[in-house]
Design a protein around this motif. Structure first.
Motif, PDB file in Angstrom:
ATOM      1  N   ARG A  44       0.832  -1.206   0.000  1.00 55.24           N
ATOM      2  CA  ARG A  44       0.000   0.000   0.000  1.00 55.24           C
ATOM      3  C   ARG A  44       0.863   1.252   0.000  1.00 55.24           C
ATOM      4  N   GLU A  87      -9.140  -8.644  -5.419  1.00 47.51           N
ATOM      5  CA  GLU A  87     -10.221  -8.475  -4.448  1.00 47.51           C
ATOM      6  C   GLU A  87     -11.011  -7.200  -4.709  1.00 47.51           C
ATOM      7  N   SER A  88     -10.300  -6.119  -5.010  1.00 54.83           N
ATOM      8  CA  SER A  88     -10.983  -4.850  -5.306  1.00 54.83           C
ATOM      9  C   SER A  88     -11.848  -4.966  -6.548  1.00 54.83           C
ATOM     10  N   ALA A  89     -11.318  -5.613  -7.587  1.00 56.37           N
ATOM     11  CA  ALA A  89     -12.095  -5.791  -8.814  1.00 56.37           C
ATOM     12  C   ALA A  89     -13.317  -6.663  -8.569  1.00 56.37           C
ATOM     13  N   SER A  90     -13.149  -7.703  -7.779  1.00 55.90           N
ATOM     14  CA  SER A  90     -14.283  -8.570  -7.469  1.00 55.90           C
ATOM     15  C   SER A  90     -15.361  -7.821  -6.707  1.00 55.90           C
ATOM     16  N   ARG A  91     -14.935  -6.987  -5.764  1.00 51.76           N
ATOM     17  CA  ARG A  91     -15.900  -6.214  -4.992  1.00 51.76           C
ATOM     18  C   ARG A  91     -16.569  -5.141  -5.853  1.00 51.76           C
ATOM     19  N   ARG A  92     -15.824  -4.577  -6.770  1.00 50.20           N
ATOM     20  CA  ARG A  92     -16.376  -3.503  -7.607  1.00 50.20           C
ATOM     21  C   ARG A  92     -17.390  -4.034  -8.609  1.00 50.20           C
ATOM     22  N   HIS A 111      -4.745  -7.922  -3.719  1.00 50.69           N
ATOM     23  CA  HIS A 111      -5.582  -6.756  -3.414  1.00 50.69           C
ATOM     24  C   HIS A 111      -6.292  -6.260  -4.677  1.00 50.69           C
ATOM     25  N   VAL A 112      -5.592  -6.257  -5.797  1.00 52.09           N
ATOM     26  CA  VAL A 112      -6.203  -5.824  -7.067  1.00 52.09           C
ATOM     27  C   VAL A 112      -7.377  -6.725  -7.429  1.00 52.09           C
TER      28      VAL A 112
END
Length: 902
Positions: free
Chosen positions: A412, A455-460, A452-453
């Motif tokens: 991060r 996970e963020s894409a999955s959540r988005r 993290h990328v």
């Protein structure tokens, strides 16, 4: 002024609602809408167009720009007055506005003095420090009922109504308060507003008394209009409006409070203190007057009085974050405590409405905290974003640099730093761009970052993102970075090759599990040599790389032994397959093709075995940590891209700029032994004994590989230049003797030539295969020549047989090929048999052409050749039959009269 002595309850209610809406607009920073609401309230109350002077033409952008400054008391930018606090033109730290109030020399401030702060950066949004109390930003604002008078509508004025007649100053930063139509002037400031419309004055409120309800609404609206002017930096116009409101309602605390704010805004601290004291003396004092007066005392150099006011305000309710950090300063709090309070205040500042001034204010507070508490902070990316948004990119980068040194494996922090450096623009220096490349390369192979990328894409998107997409995403990110990098950044090496070198090194490091964190704790690093040098861990990495090189050497030894065994198997398989191949002229092309297919199958099988064995362990060139984490990495990269000429150029200068300036250019030159930058530029060699000599020898080894590659390129191009290829390889062999790698180089050249010849052979380009092997044989010594001649014998036999089977072709050339084939490998049976057949056919052709002597000579050669073949292959029926036929032909020809002799 036009007045209405009686107003309906509905009109007053609507006017109060308009005031509430104006205050709400101020809270959002929308001064234009606020002005419209207050003007409407005045119109509903029967006060013309606002009771102001038409066509004033003054204004600003609502933040104090291009006017007389803003209304901020704690850090007055451009005009000596911040948007939040007492509007005294400077904060209690005396930063950026009119001189310090405490902590500076001669002010009697606390010993840790804020004069060390440099407020002027931009701020983040996010969670405050855990040590800061979670309190409302507007805590400390005393919320009382209306003035101790009776409303015009008959409501009991003594009943406290939350938010009534509580005029907030511009230090409220989006203050929360009642919007229920009560007489409450809110703190405001915000962008996007023009000058208020000011109509002609219609009378003096002091001489035209209004009913209480109307007067209360009018005073509230005039106060709101004044706050609009104050937010736009028009202090004089603001004071005029506040004075009207005060004249209309002398006992109300709100106009007095705002008169104090306006006086502080223009630097009249005595008048400011007088008005604020008067506000506190009212029956219902303004809730912010104590805090505002504390700021005035602080700026005036009266820290004791300021501390007393803050303590009194704290006893009435919790202070907001701005007041808390000032209280910590005045009360002699620790440096750590003050820094935490400043950070908390910065986050609180960004919790209100958005705006450039707020971002600058938050950044200013963070910069002050940074001055008190340098080093790594928790949640550094959050604060760094705040600094960047406030225009303090350098301070943000410095904060992130400290955080990276504290925990370099935190993706991060690294990602935030990489984004900040990439967006530094053309102003970035060469070192800045190198740090940018180092940061991005450290992310490309960081598993945590890509998790993290995903996970963020999955959540988005609300779908599962497969990890198999990571290589595609990584390649896309790398390409995007290459497009963003400038062509000329003033670096030693162009940025795109630099990024490739760093990324390849990081990939290699990731393949072996990463570089362990300092002290053995934390996640490993997956970065390139630039990041290793930045962290000051070159010596540690050198020892780490040396240990891995030892393991590589052991693996290479095992691989070499397996390769020798595979090569022996290959030779045996090739010999067994070709031992019984026959291709007579009379049998046609089918037999030759079948023999060629069998030989090709055996060769491919043996080659696959050797290749599988050789690749079981990575080669030294492709996996060397010392190469990848040094200046040699660029040459290795170029060699991998088949750019041997560029690789040689990269090897021509390996010194740092300082060593280069002290000496002239030279191939393979490295830094002097006393150079302090050698380990920084070559961390892979930092743990190697005689590292300068080792780097020089390795550089010459890479130069040798480059020349070998150049020879191979010439030989395998669409239009091969065998002369140029032989020249490159001769130079490589001379070079190899100097570094004691002659035998190894010979083997490499022969391997390349055999590979190229086999490829041409499979494609049916027999002449190309012959030329390739002939050119290589001309430069290779006796040690490796046997391998070439064995392959050359097979290729010559195939070409001779192929041409001989052509009914229209002459037999002289096939005979020459088969003679050379037998000379190179007399144990090749099909070459011996085919040569006997071709010689008999050639003798017949010469007899037919009238050359009896030529026929005799050719038949004698055939008999001798077949006799010698029978010595190697006794009792071979094909050879015996051919020899008997040749002897019979020779006897027949010998008895024929030779016309040339007659």
């Amino acid at each position: 002024m036009t007045t209405q002595t009686t107003k309906t309850r509905t009109d007053l209610s609507q006017a109060e609602q308009a005031c509430a809406e104006g205050e709400s607009a101020l809270e959002r920073g929308d001064t234009s809408a606020a002005e419209n609401h207050f003007t409407r309230a005045l119109r509903l109350a029967g006060v013309g167009d606002g009771g102001a002077t038409e066509g004033d033409g003054r204004g600003g952008d609502g933040w104090g720009h291009d006017a007389q400054g803003d209304a901020h008391a704690v850090d007055a930018v451009d005009a000596g007055g911040p948007e939040r606090g007492i509007d005294v033109g400077s904060d209690a730290y005396g930063v950026d506005a009119g001189g310090p109030a405490c902590g500076s020399p001669g002010t009697g401030g606390p010993p840790h003095g804020p004069d060390t702060y440099d407020l002027g950066t931009g701020g983040p949004t996010g969670v405050p420090d855990a040590e800061s109390q979670a309190a409302d930003r507007n805590a400390g604002t005393l919320v009382h009922g209306p003035d101790a008078e009776t409303d015009a509508d008959g409501r009991n004025a003594a009943t406290p109504v939350p938010g009534r007649d509580v005029e907030r100053d511009a230090y409220g930063l989006g203050a929360r308060g009642s919007t229920d139509g009560s007489d409450t002037d809110r703190g405001m400031y915000g962008p996007g507003a023009g000058s208020p419309t000011r109509g002609p004055a219609t009378g003096n409120p002091a001489h035209s008394p209004l009913p209480e309800g109307v007067a209360r609404v009018v005073a509230r609206a005039w106060t709101g209009v004044g706050r609009v002017w104050l937010a736009r930096g028009e202090g004089a116009g603001a004071e005029a409006e506040f004075a009207r409101a005060h004249a209309l309602r002398p006992s109300a605390a709100g106009p007095l409070h705002w008169l104090g704010c306006a006086a502080a805004h223009r630097g009249d601290l005595a008048a400011a203190e007088h008005h604020l004291t008067a506000s506190l003396a009212c029956a219902v004092p303004h809730g912010r007057s104590l805090v505002q007066r504390a700021y005035v005392h602080a700026r005036a150099g009266n820290p004791d009085s300021a501390l007393g006011d803050l303590r009194a305000a704290a006893s009435a309710g919790p202070l907001d974050d701005e007041a808390r950090w000032l209280f910590a300063v005045l009360a002699g709090g620790s440096t750590r405590e003050v820094a935490l309070r400043l950070r908390r205040a910065a986050l609180a500042a960004l919790g209100g409405h958005d705006g450039d001034e707020l971002r600058r204010r938050a950044a200013a507070l963070l910069a002050a905290a940074r001055g008190l508490d340098p080093g790594s902070w928790s949640s550094s990316p959050l604060y760094a974003v705040a600094l960047v948004r406030g225009g303090c990119r350098a301070a943000a980068v410095a904060l992130l640099d400290d955080a990276v040194r504290d925990d370099p494996s935190d993706y991060r922090v690294t990602h935030t730093l990489a984004v900040g450096l990439l967006n530094s623009g053309d102003a970035g220096s060469g070192s800045t761009w190198e740090r940018c490349v180092a940061a991005w390369a450290a992310l490309l192979h960081d598993a945590g970052f890509w998790a993290h990328v995903l996970e963020s894409a999955s959540r988005r998107y609300g779908v599962d993102v497969e990890p198999s997409l990571v290589p595609v995403l990584r390649a896309g990110l790398r390409e995007a970075l290459e497009r963003c990098l400038p062509d000329d950044a003033g670096t030693r090496v162009a940025l795109r090759p630099l990024l490739q070198r760093e990324a390849d090194a990081a990939k290699l490091l990731a393949a072996i599990g990463g570089f362990p964190a300092a002290g053995g704790g934390g996640a490993p690093l997956f970065c390139g040599p630039l990041r290793i040098a930045e962290l000051g861990r070159s010596a540690e990495f050198g020892a780490f790389a040396a240990a891995w090189e030892q393991s590589f050497a052991i693996a290479r030894t095992a691989s070499a032994s397996a390769s020798v065994d595979a090569r022996a198997q290959s030779f045996a398989a090739g010999s067994a397959t070709s031992a019984e191949v026959e291709a007579e002229t009379e049998t046609g092309p089918e037999a030759g093709a079948e023999a060629e297919a069998e030989a090709e199958t055996a060769t491919a099988t043996a080659t696959a075995t050797a290749t599988a064995t050789a690749t079981a362990t990575p080669s030294a060139a492709s996996t060397s940590l010392t190469y990848a984490f040094s200046e040699l990495g660029f040459a290795r990269l170029l060699l991998g891209q088949d750019k041997a000429v560029d690789a040689l150029a990269a090897l021509s200068e390996l010194r740092c700029p300082r060593c280069r300036a002290r000496g002239g250019p030279g191939a393979g030159v490295v830094c002097e032994p006393a150079c302090g930058r050698f380990d920084e530029l070559n961390p892979g060699y930092a743990g190697v004994p005689d590292k300068h000599l080792r780097l020089s020898l390795d550089a010459r080894g890479l130069a040798l590989e480059a020349r070998l590659s150049m020879g191979r390129s010439e030989m395998t191009s669409a239009r091969p230049d065998f002369g140029a290829a032989a020249a490159y390889w001769r130079r490589a062999l001379v070079h190899s003797r100097e570094i004691d790698r002659y035998r190894e180089t010979q083997t490499a050249i022969v391997d390349m030539a055999l590979g190229a010849a086999r490829a041409a052979h499979r494609d049916g380009r027999l002449s190309l295969a012959v030329s390739t092997l002939d050119a290589t044989r001309s430069v290779i010594g006796a040690n490796e020549r046997g391998r070439l001649e064995g392959q050359l014998a097979r290729v010559l036999a195939d070409r001779g047989i192929s041409v001989a089977n052509d009914a229209e072709a002459l037999l002289d050339r096939p005979a020459a090929d088969l003679r050379r084939s037998v000379a190179f490998n007399p144990h090749l049976l099909r070459a011996q048999v085919s040569l006997g057949i071709v010689l008999r056919g050639l003798a017949a052709a010469r007899w037919s052409s009238g050359s009896l002597s030529g026929a005799r000579d050719t038949l004698r050669e055939a008999v001798d050749q077949l006799t010698a073949a029978l010595a190697l292959f006794p009792d071979e029926p094909d050879l015996e039959e051919l020899r008997e036929a040749a002897v019979a032909d020779l006897d027949h020809v010998m008895w024929q009269p030779d016309e040339s002799e007659q």
